[in-house]
Each structure stands twice: as C-alpha cells, then as structure tokens.
Design a protein around this motif. Structure first.
Motif, PDB file in Angstrom:
ATOM      1  N   MET A   1     -37.263  -8.481 -21.232  1.00  0.00           N
ATOM      2  CA  MET A   1     -36.588  -8.635 -19.962  1.00  0.00           C
ATOM      3  C   MET A   1     -37.615  -9.067 -18.919  1.00  0.00           C
ATOM      4  SD  MET A   1     -34.383  -5.871 -17.694  1.00  0.00           S
ATOM      5  CE  MET A   1     -32.881  -5.990 -18.623  1.00  0.00           C
ATOM      6  N   THR A   2     -37.250 -10.045 -18.112  1.00  0.00           N
ATOM      7  CA  THR A   2     -38.141 -10.505 -17.051  1.00  0.00           C
ATOM      8  C   THR A   2     -37.941  -9.667 -15.793  1.00  0.00           C
ATOM      9  OG1 THR A   2     -36.570 -12.061 -16.083  1.00  0.00           O
ATOM     10  CG2 THR A   2     -37.928 -12.864 -17.932  1.00  0.00           C
ATOM     11  N   ALA A   3     -38.884  -9.779 -14.882  1.00  0.00           N
ATOM     12  CA  ALA A   3     -38.751  -9.079 -13.605  1.00  0.00           C
ATOM     13  C   ALA A   3     -37.499  -9.543 -12.870  1.00  0.00           C
ATOM     14  CB  ALA A   3     -39.993  -9.298 -12.750  1.00  0.00           C
ATOM     15  N   GLY A   4     -37.224 -10.840 -12.919  1.00  0.00           N
ATOM     16  CA  GLY A   4     -36.034 -11.362 -12.260  1.00  0.00           C
ATOM     17  C   GLY A   4     -34.755 -10.798 -12.836  1.00  0.00           C
ATOM     18  N   ASP A   5     -34.690 -10.701 -14.173  1.00  0.00           N
ATOM     19  CA  ASP A   5     -33.504 -10.124 -14.818  1.00  0.00           C
ATOM     20  C   ASP A   5     -33.338  -8.652 -14.441  1.00  0.00           C
ATOM     21  OD1 ASP A   5     -32.980 -12.534 -16.107  1.00  0.00           O
ATOM     22  OD2 ASP A   5     -34.011 -11.925 -17.954  1.00  0.00           O
ATOM     23  N   ALA A   6     -34.448  -7.922 -14.467  1.00  0.00           N
ATOM     24  CA  ALA A   6     -34.400  -6.493 -14.150  1.00  0.00           C
ATOM     25  C   ALA A   6     -33.997  -6.279 -12.688  1.00  0.00           C
ATOM     26  CB  ALA A   6     -35.750  -5.841 -14.437  1.00  0.00           C
ATOM     27  N   LEU A   7     -34.566  -7.063 -11.795  1.00  0.00           N
ATOM     28  CA  LEU A   7     -34.196  -6.943 -10.386  1.00  0.00           C
ATOM     29  C   LEU A   7     -32.738  -7.341 -10.165  1.00  0.00           C
ATOM     30  CD1 LEU A   7     -37.462  -8.276  -8.722  1.00  0.00           C
ATOM     31  CD2 LEU A   7     -36.525  -5.953  -8.513  1.00  0.00           C
ATOM     32  N   GLY A   8     -32.267  -8.348 -10.900  1.00  0.00           N
ATOM     33  CA  GLY A   8     -30.866  -8.744 -10.806  1.00  0.00           C
ATOM     34  C   GLY A   8     -29.929  -7.628 -11.227  1.00  0.00           C
TER      35      GLY A   8
ATOM     36  N   ILE B   1     -22.280   7.083 -10.115  1.00  0.00           N
ATOM     37  CA  ILE B   1     -22.899   5.889  -9.532  1.00  0.00           C
ATOM     38  C   ILE B   1     -24.403   6.092  -9.337  1.00  0.00           C
ATOM     39  CG2 ILE B   1     -22.584   6.253  -7.029  1.00  0.00           C
ATOM     40  CD1 ILE B   1     -21.693   3.053  -8.887  1.00  0.00           C
ATOM     41  N   GLU B   2     -24.814   7.268  -8.905  1.00  0.00           N
ATOM     42  CA  GLU B   2     -26.251   7.515  -8.718  1.00  0.00           C
ATOM     43  C   GLU B   2     -26.991   7.526 -10.057  1.00  0.00           C
ATOM     44  OE1 GLU B   2     -27.706   7.129  -6.011  1.00  0.00           O
ATOM     45  OE2 GLU B   2     -26.186   7.536  -4.494  1.00  0.00           O
ATOM     46  N   ASP B   3     -26.368   8.097 -11.085  1.00  0.00           N
ATOM     47  CA  ASP B   3     -26.985   8.032 -12.415  1.00  0.00           C
ATOM     48  C   ASP B   3     -27.104   6.578 -12.870  1.00  0.00           C
ATOM     49  OD1 ASP B   3     -27.290  10.786 -12.623  1.00  0.00           O
ATOM     50  OD2 ASP B   3     -25.476  11.076 -13.837  1.00  0.00           O
ATOM     51  N   GLY B   4     -26.088   5.785 -12.578  1.00  0.00           N
ATOM     52  CA  GLY B   4     -26.118   4.368 -12.947  1.00  0.00           C
ATOM     53  C   GLY B   4     -27.188   3.594 -12.201  1.00  0.00           C
ATOM     54  N   VAL B   5     -27.372   3.907 -10.936  1.00  0.00           N
ATOM     55  CA  VAL B   5     -28.419   3.242 -10.154  1.00  0.00           C
ATOM     56  C   VAL B   5     -29.792   3.590 -10.733  1.00  0.00           C
ATOM     57  CG1 VAL B   5     -29.563   3.207  -7.892  1.00  0.00           C
ATOM     58  CG2 VAL B   5     -27.076   2.976  -8.039  1.00  0.00           C
ATOM     59  N   ALA B   6     -30.009   4.849 -11.058  1.00  0.00           N
ATOM     60  CA  ALA B   6     -31.291   5.238 -11.661  1.00  0.00           C
ATOM     61  C   ALA B   6     -31.501   4.492 -12.979  1.00  0.00           C
ATOM     62  CB  ALA B   6     -31.335   6.751 -11.878  1.00  0.00           C
ATOM     63  N   GLN B   7     -30.449   4.374 -13.778  1.00  0.00           N
ATOM     64  CA  GLN B   7     -30.552   3.653 -15.054  1.00  0.00           C
ATOM     65  C   GLN B   7     -30.846   2.172 -14.833  1.00  0.00           C
ATOM     66  OE1 GLN B   7     -27.024   4.441 -17.348  1.00  0.00           O
ATOM     67  NE2 GLN B   7     -27.414   6.634 -17.384  1.00  0.00           N
ATOM     68  N   ALA B   8     -30.311   1.596 -13.771  1.00  0.00           N
ATOM     69  CA  ALA B   8     -30.546   0.174 -13.499  1.00  0.00           C
ATOM     70  C   ALA B   8     -31.965  -0.099 -13.020  1.00  0.00           C
ATOM     71  CB  ALA B   8     -29.537  -0.332 -12.467  1.00  0.00           C
ATOM     72  N   TRP B   9     -32.556   0.839 -12.294  1.00  0.00           N
ATOM     73  CA  TRP B   9     -33.915   0.629 -11.782  1.00  0.00           C
ATOM     74  C   TRP B   9     -34.991   0.925 -12.821  1.00  0.00           C
ATOM     75  CZ3 TRP B   9     -35.717  -1.944  -7.749  1.00  0.00           C
ATOM     76  CH2 TRP B   9     -34.846  -2.224  -6.691  1.00  0.00           C
ATOM     77  N   ARG B  10     -34.696   1.772 -13.792  1.00  0.00           N
ATOM     78  CA  ARG B  10     -35.713   2.150 -14.780  1.00  0.00           C
ATOM     79  C   ARG B  10     -36.325   0.936 -15.499  1.00  0.00           C
ATOM     80  NH1 ARG B  10     -36.393   7.289 -18.015  1.00  0.00           N
ATOM     81  NH2 ARG B  10     -37.761   6.698 -19.710  1.00  0.00           N
ATOM     82  N   PRO B  11     -35.544  -0.064 -15.943  1.00  0.00           N
ATOM     83  CA  PRO B  11     -36.147  -1.214 -16.626  1.00  0.00           C
ATOM     84  C   PRO B  11     -37.004  -2.100 -15.721  1.00  0.00           C
ATOM     85  CG  PRO B  11     -33.799  -1.068 -17.112  1.00  0.00           C
ATOM     86  CD  PRO B  11     -34.086  -0.094 -16.024  1.00  0.00           C
ATOM     87  N   VAL B  12     -36.928  -1.894 -14.412  1.00  0.00           N
ATOM     88  CA  VAL B  12     -37.750  -2.674 -13.494  1.00  0.00           C
ATOM     89  C   VAL B  12     -39.216  -2.215 -13.588  1.00  0.00           C
ATOM     90  CG1 VAL B  12     -38.125  -3.318 -11.067  1.00  0.00           C
ATOM     91  CG2 VAL B  12     -35.781  -3.060 -11.942  1.00  0.00           C
ATOM     92  N   LEU B  13     -39.423  -0.951 -13.900  1.00  0.00           N
ATOM     93  CA  LEU B  13     -40.780  -0.389 -13.918  1.00  0.00           C
ATOM     94  C   LEU B  13     -41.752  -1.129 -14.845  1.00  0.00           C
ATOM     95  CD1 LEU B  13     -39.927   3.413 -13.794  1.00  0.00           C
ATOM     96  CD2 LEU B  13     -40.929   2.036 -11.959  1.00  0.00           C
ATOM     97  N   PRO B  14     -41.414  -1.349 -16.117  1.00  0.00           N
ATOM     98  CA  PRO B  14     -42.414  -1.958 -17.002  1.00  0.00           C
ATOM     99  C   PRO B  14     -42.633  -3.456 -16.808  1.00  0.00           C
ATOM    100  CG  PRO B  14     -40.411  -1.501 -18.219  1.00  0.00           C
ATOM    101  CD  PRO B  14     -40.224  -0.915 -16.849  1.00  0.00           C
ATOM    102  N   VAL B  15     -41.771  -4.109 -16.048  1.00  0.00           N
ATOM    103  CA  VAL B  15     -41.904  -5.570 -15.902  1.00  0.00           C
ATOM    104  C   VAL B  15     -42.361  -5.988 -14.508  1.00  0.00           C
ATOM    105  CG1 VAL B  15     -40.269  -6.083 -17.747  1.00  0.00           C
ATOM    106  CG2 VAL B  15     -39.438  -5.865 -15.377  1.00  0.00           C
ATOM    107  N   THR B  16     -42.754  -5.013 -13.699  1.00  0.00           N
ATOM    108  CA  THR B  16     -43.215  -5.315 -12.345  1.00  0.00           C
ATOM    109  C   THR B  16     -44.524  -4.593 -12.075  1.00  0.00           C
ATOM    110  OG1 THR B  16     -41.914  -3.487 -11.437  1.00  0.00           O
ATOM    111  CG2 THR B  16     -40.887  -5.670 -11.411  1.00  0.00           C
ATOM    112  N   GLU B  17     -45.086  -4.893 -10.916  1.00  0.00           N
ATOM    113  CA  GLU B  17     -46.296  -4.205 -10.478  1.00  0.00           C
ATOM    114  C   GLU B  17     -46.277  -4.122  -8.960  1.00  0.00           C
ATOM    115  OE1 GLU B  17     -49.382  -7.919 -10.740  1.00  0.00           O
ATOM    116  OE2 GLU B  17     -48.961  -6.826 -12.578  1.00  0.00           O
TER     117      GLU B  17
END
Length: 143
Positions: free
Chosen positions: A1-8, A88-104
C-alpha cells in the motif's frame, strides 16, 4: 500500500465519521454527550482537511466523497447512536493504522495521533453505553 492509498482510505473514514456524527448527534440526550459529539465531528473535519491538503501537496487526487452513506444499522435512539459512535471511531482507528508503516515525519505523527484520538473517543462512548469491554487491546486492529 502506498502512502497515497493509505491517506485516501483515512480520508474516506474521516468523511464517514463526519456523516455519522450528523446522524447520531440528534439522538444523544445530555448536553455533555452532544458537546462531545460536536467536538468529535470537529476533530474529524480537521483531520479530513489535513488529508485533503496533504494529498494535494503530494499531487494526488482525493477519492470522491459519496453524497450519503449506508449506516451499518438503524440509528433511532440514544443506544443505537452510542453504538454508531463506537463503531465509527473504531473504524477511523482502523483506517489510520495502515498509514503508519508507509509514512514518516508529520504524516506518521498525524496518523498516530488520529488513531489514538479515535481510540480514546471510542472508549468514552463505550463508557457511556456501558459496553464491555471498555477498551480494545490493540486499537486500530481489525477484528
């Protein structure tokens, strides 16, 4: 997954959260609950705006925002509103988690903060709903 995909994907979760708070807020009863819902919606709007700006800086087009959303269940009273807030809050946390390994740097810090904030809000809603368990062992992890 790219940073752009994860942020999207994180952007899509933030948009869904904004919509959900608009639906669930009218079913909350106390002024404290309504205030917390308003504060949560504002936080999700700020994160959404951050992601839109960041995608623009990366020269990436954000995914289209749907005109509406199918809720996972009917929201007709306080109990179902609290259930939706938790969901919804659990879903938001799940959506942000994949952003961690592909960003800095700032993007990673923002992702960690968004994930943590969503987990804290979910816990507050669980407390109000007398849900068990009150917290999740690994916020942001699916299942």
């Amino acid at each position: 997954m790219t940073a752009g995909d994860a942020l999207g994907a994180a952007l899509a979760a933030e948009d869904a959260a904004i919509y959900a708070y608009g639906v669930l807020g009218v079913h909350l009863q106390s002024d404290d609950e309504k205030s917390d819902a308003h504060t949560a919606e504002t936080a999700h709007r700020q994160r959404r705006n951050y992601v839109i700006t960041r995608l623009d800086q990366l020269k990436l087009k954000p995914p289209a925002t749907p005109a509406g959303y199918d809720l996972p269940f009917p929201v007709t009273d306080r109990d179902s509103a609290l259930k939706l807030a938790i969901h919804i809050e659990d879903g938001v946390a799940q959506a942000w988690r994949p952003v961690l390994p592909v960003t800095e740097s700032t993007d990673r810090t923002t992702a960690l903060s968004a994930m943590t904030d969503a987990a804290v809000r979910a816990t507050k809603w669980r407390r109000r709903a007398s849900a068990d368990p009150l917290t999740l062992p690994f916020p942001g992890r699916a299942g």
